[in-house]
Write a protein that holds these residues in place. Structure first.
Motif, PDB file in Angstrom:
ATOM      1  N   PRO A 127       7.531  10.225  91.089  1.00 31.35           N
ATOM      2  CA  PRO A 127       7.558  10.922  89.799  1.00 31.35           C
ATOM      3  C   PRO A 127       6.545  12.061  89.779  1.00 31.35           C
ATOM      4  CG  PRO A 127       7.255   8.551  89.495  1.00 31.35           C
ATOM      5  CD  PRO A 127       7.152   8.830  90.961  1.00 31.35           C
ATOM      6  N   ARG A 128       6.938  13.166  89.150  1.00 33.27           N
ATOM      7  CA  ARG A 128       6.013  14.297  89.079  1.00 33.27           C
ATOM      8  C   ARG A 128       4.991  14.077  87.977  1.00 33.27           C
ATOM      9  NH1 ARG A 128       7.761  18.721  85.388  1.00 33.27           N
ATOM     10  NH2 ARG A 128       9.488  17.886  84.199  1.00 33.27           N
ATOM     11  N   LYS A 129       3.848  14.692  88.152  1.00 31.63           N
ATOM     12  CA  LYS A 129       2.787  14.603  87.155  1.00 31.63           C
ATOM     13  C   LYS A 129       3.089  15.621  86.065  1.00 31.63           C
ATOM     14  CE  LYS A 129      -1.387  13.560  88.308  1.00 31.63           C
ATOM     15  NZ  LYS A 129      -2.767  13.527  88.782  1.00 31.63           N
ATOM     16  N   ILE A 130       3.124  15.183  84.832  1.00 30.38           N
ATOM     17  CA  ILE A 130       3.390  16.073  83.706  1.00 30.38           C
ATOM     18  C   ILE A 130       2.069  16.302  82.983  1.00 30.38           C
ATOM     19  CG2 ILE A 130       4.660  16.389  81.559  1.00 30.38           C
ATOM     20  CD1 ILE A 130       6.856  14.614  82.786  1.00 30.38           C
ATOM     21  N   LYS A 131       1.613  17.565  82.990  1.00 34.13           N
ATOM     22  CA  LYS A 131       0.342  17.929  82.384  1.00 34.13           C
ATOM     23  C   LYS A 131       0.562  19.146  81.497  1.00 34.13           C
ATOM     24  CE  LYS A 131      -3.190  17.546  85.584  1.00 34.13           C
ATOM     25  NZ  LYS A 131      -3.878  18.028  86.793  1.00 34.13           N
ATOM     26  N   PHE A 132      -0.348  19.334  80.563  1.00 32.98           N
ATOM     27  CA  PHE A 132      -0.263  20.476  79.660  1.00 32.98           C
ATOM     28  C   PHE A 132      -1.635  21.092  79.438  1.00 32.98           C
ATOM     29  CE2 PHE A 132       3.354  17.877  78.575  1.00 32.98           C
ATOM     30  CZ  PHE A 132       4.369  18.802  78.381  1.00 32.98           C
ATOM     31  N   LYS A 133      -1.625  22.396  79.199  1.00 35.13           N
ATOM     32  CA  LYS A 133      -2.739  23.119  78.600  1.00 35.13           C
ATOM     33  C   LYS A 133      -2.181  23.600  77.270  1.00 35.13           C
ATOM     34  CE  LYS A 133      -5.079  25.252  82.553  1.00 35.13           C
ATOM     35  NZ  LYS A 133      -5.389  26.558  83.168  1.00 35.13           N
ATOM     36  N   ALA A 134      -3.018  24.169  76.447  1.00 42.73           N
ATOM     37  CA  ALA A 134      -2.514  24.683  75.176  1.00 42.73           C
ATOM     38  C   ALA A 134      -3.245  25.955  74.784  1.00 42.73           C
ATOM     39  CB  ALA A 134      -2.671  23.644  74.076  1.00 42.73           C
ATOM     40  N   TRP A 135      -2.489  26.867  74.194  1.00 44.98           N
ATOM     41  CA  TRP A 135      -3.069  28.069  73.609  1.00 44.98           C
ATOM     42  C   TRP A 135      -3.357  27.746  72.148  1.00 44.98           C
ATOM     43  CZ3 TRP A 135      -5.551  32.243  74.634  1.00 44.98           C
ATOM     44  CH2 TRP A 135      -5.651  33.262  73.695  1.00 44.98           C
ATOM     45  N   ASP A 136      -4.632  27.771  71.788  1.00 41.06           N
ATOM     46  CA  ASP A 136      -5.057  27.543  70.413  1.00 41.06           C
ATOM     47  C   ASP A 136      -4.910  28.876  69.687  1.00 41.06           C
ATOM     48  OD1 ASP A 136      -6.488  27.331  68.017  1.00 41.06           O
ATOM     49  OD2 ASP A 136      -8.029  26.044  68.896  1.00 41.06           O
ATOM     50  N   SER A 137      -3.839  29.017  68.907  1.00 38.59           N
ATOM     51  CA  SER A 137      -3.539  30.303  68.281  1.00 38.59           C
ATOM     52  C   SER A 137      -4.554  30.684  67.202  1.00 38.59           C
ATOM     53  CB  SER A 137      -2.115  30.325  67.725  1.00 38.59           C
ATOM     54  OG  SER A 137      -1.693  29.109  67.260  1.00 38.59           O
ATOM     55  N   GLU A 138      -5.182  29.707  66.590  1.00 44.69           N
ATOM     56  CA  GLU A 138      -6.180  30.028  65.563  1.00 44.69           C
ATOM     57  C   GLU A 138      -7.453  30.599  66.181  1.00 44.69           C
ATOM     58  OE1 GLU A 138      -8.941  27.798  62.210  1.00 44.69           O
ATOM     59  OE2 GLU A 138      -7.184  26.758  63.003  1.00 44.69           O
ATOM     60  N   HIS A 139      -7.962  29.960  67.233  1.00 44.29           N
ATOM     61  CA  HIS A 139      -9.213  30.388  67.851  1.00 44.29           C
ATOM     62  C   HIS A 139      -9.010  31.296  69.059  1.00 44.29           C
ATOM     63  CE1 HIS A 139     -10.321  26.642  65.680  1.00 44.29           C
ATOM     64  NE2 HIS A 139     -11.303  27.432  65.294  1.00 44.29           N
ATOM     65  N   ARG A 140      -7.746  31.529  69.426  1.00 42.21           N
ATOM     66  CA  ARG A 140      -7.373  32.385  70.547  1.00 42.21           C
ATOM     67  C   ARG A 140      -8.068  31.955  71.844  1.00 42.21           C
ATOM     68  NH1 ARG A 140      -4.232  36.224  69.573  1.00 42.21           N
ATOM     69  NH2 ARG A 140      -4.885  37.495  71.337  1.00 42.21           N
ATOM     70  N   LEU A 141      -7.908  30.652  72.157  1.00 43.26           N
ATOM     71  CA  LEU A 141      -8.516  30.075  73.356  1.00 43.26           C
ATOM     72  C   LEU A 141      -7.479  29.255  74.115  1.00 43.26           C
ATOM     73  CD1 LEU A 141     -11.845  28.707  71.851  1.00 43.26           C
ATOM     74  CD2 LEU A 141     -11.614  30.659  73.386  1.00 43.26           C
ATOM     75  N   LEU A 142      -7.546  29.320  75.432  1.00 39.39           N
ATOM     76  CA  LEU A 142      -6.737  28.459  76.282  1.00 39.39           C
ATOM     77  C   LEU A 142      -7.565  27.216  76.563  1.00 39.39           C
ATOM     78  CD1 LEU A 142      -4.053  28.379  77.832  1.00 39.39           C
ATOM     79  CD2 LEU A 142      -5.286  29.284  79.793  1.00 39.39           C
ATOM     80  N   MET A 143      -6.970  26.045  76.352  1.00 39.19           N
ATOM     81  CA  MET A 143      -7.768  24.831  76.483  1.00 39.19           C
ATOM     82  C   MET A 143      -6.994  23.692  77.121  1.00 39.19           C
ATOM     83  SD  MET A 143      -7.775  23.926  72.419  1.00 39.19           S
ATOM     84  CE  MET A 143      -8.328  22.254  72.555  1.00 39.19           C
ATOM     85  N   ARG A 144      -7.711  22.777  77.719  1.00 34.14           N
ATOM     86  CA  ARG A 144      -7.128  21.529  78.189  1.00 34.14           C
ATOM     87  C   ARG A 144      -7.079  20.594  76.996  1.00 34.14           C
ATOM     88  NH1 ARG A 144      -6.021  21.630  83.408  1.00 34.14           N
ATOM     89  NH2 ARG A 144      -7.323  22.892  84.745  1.00 34.14           N
ATOM     90  N   LEU A 145      -6.127  19.683  77.008  1.00 27.88           N
ATOM     91  CA  LEU A 145      -5.936  18.804  75.867  1.00 27.88           C
ATOM     92  C   LEU A 145      -6.409  17.390  76.149  1.00 27.88           C
ATOM     93  CD1 LEU A 145      -2.362  19.956  74.902  1.00 27.88           C
ATOM     94  CD2 LEU A 145      -4.476  20.485  73.718  1.00 27.88           C
ATOM     95  N   ASN A 146      -6.976  16.757  75.132  1.00 26.33           N
ATOM     96  CA  ASN A 146      -7.325  15.338  75.218  1.00 26.33           C
ATOM     97  C   ASN A 146      -6.151  14.482  74.774  1.00 26.33           C
ATOM     98  OD1 ASN A 146      -9.873  16.041  76.010  1.00 26.33           O
ATOM     99  ND2 ASN A 146     -10.732  15.921  73.962  1.00 26.33           N
TER     100      ASN A 146
END
Length: 119
Positions: free
Chosen positions: A6-25
């Motif tokens: 099985p492949r690893k499914i991971k995400f980052k997210a663009w925080d549109s309010e603070h305009r930051l790219l972040m890893r998610l908890n």
């Protein structure tokens, strides 16, 4: 079926309010759809660049001075890449392309800030 991994499914997210790219908890799941309020989820492609850095949806990659964007093509049902200068032409994004490219940033990080457009 020992060949299946099985492949690893991971995400980052663009925080549109603070305009930051972040890893998610954490990510919420609503009716089978992953959501994070005020964020745009960016999925891991499963591929690494030439330096071993993970490549995500909407990442900008470089070969020499040329820039390319990685994206999910719904019509073709797969990861594709395209030169930033000519988004009408695109090709499947495979490991052989990823290993010669270098991750530069994410497309959202390149976008002008609204307050900068007014200047």
């Amino acid at each position: 079926m020992s060949e299946f991994k099985p492949r690893k499914i991971k995400f980052k997210a663009w925080d549109s309010e603070h305009r930051l790219l972040m890893r998610l908890n954490s990510i919420e799941c609503s009716k089978g759809e992953l959501v994070k309020k005020d964020h745009i989820l960016l999925q891991f492609t499963g591929l690494l660049d030439k330096d071993g850095e993970e490549i995500y949806d909407q990442d900008i990659l470089t070969i020499s001075m040329e820039r390319y964007i990685v994206f999910w093509n719904e019509n073709q049902n797969g990861w594709y890449y395209s030169a930033l200068k000519s988004k009408h032409s695109f090709s499947p994004f495979l490991e052989k392309q990823a290993t010669i490219m270098k991750r530069f940033c994410n497309n959202f990080e390149l976008a002008e800030r609204p307050e900068e457009k007014k200047r």
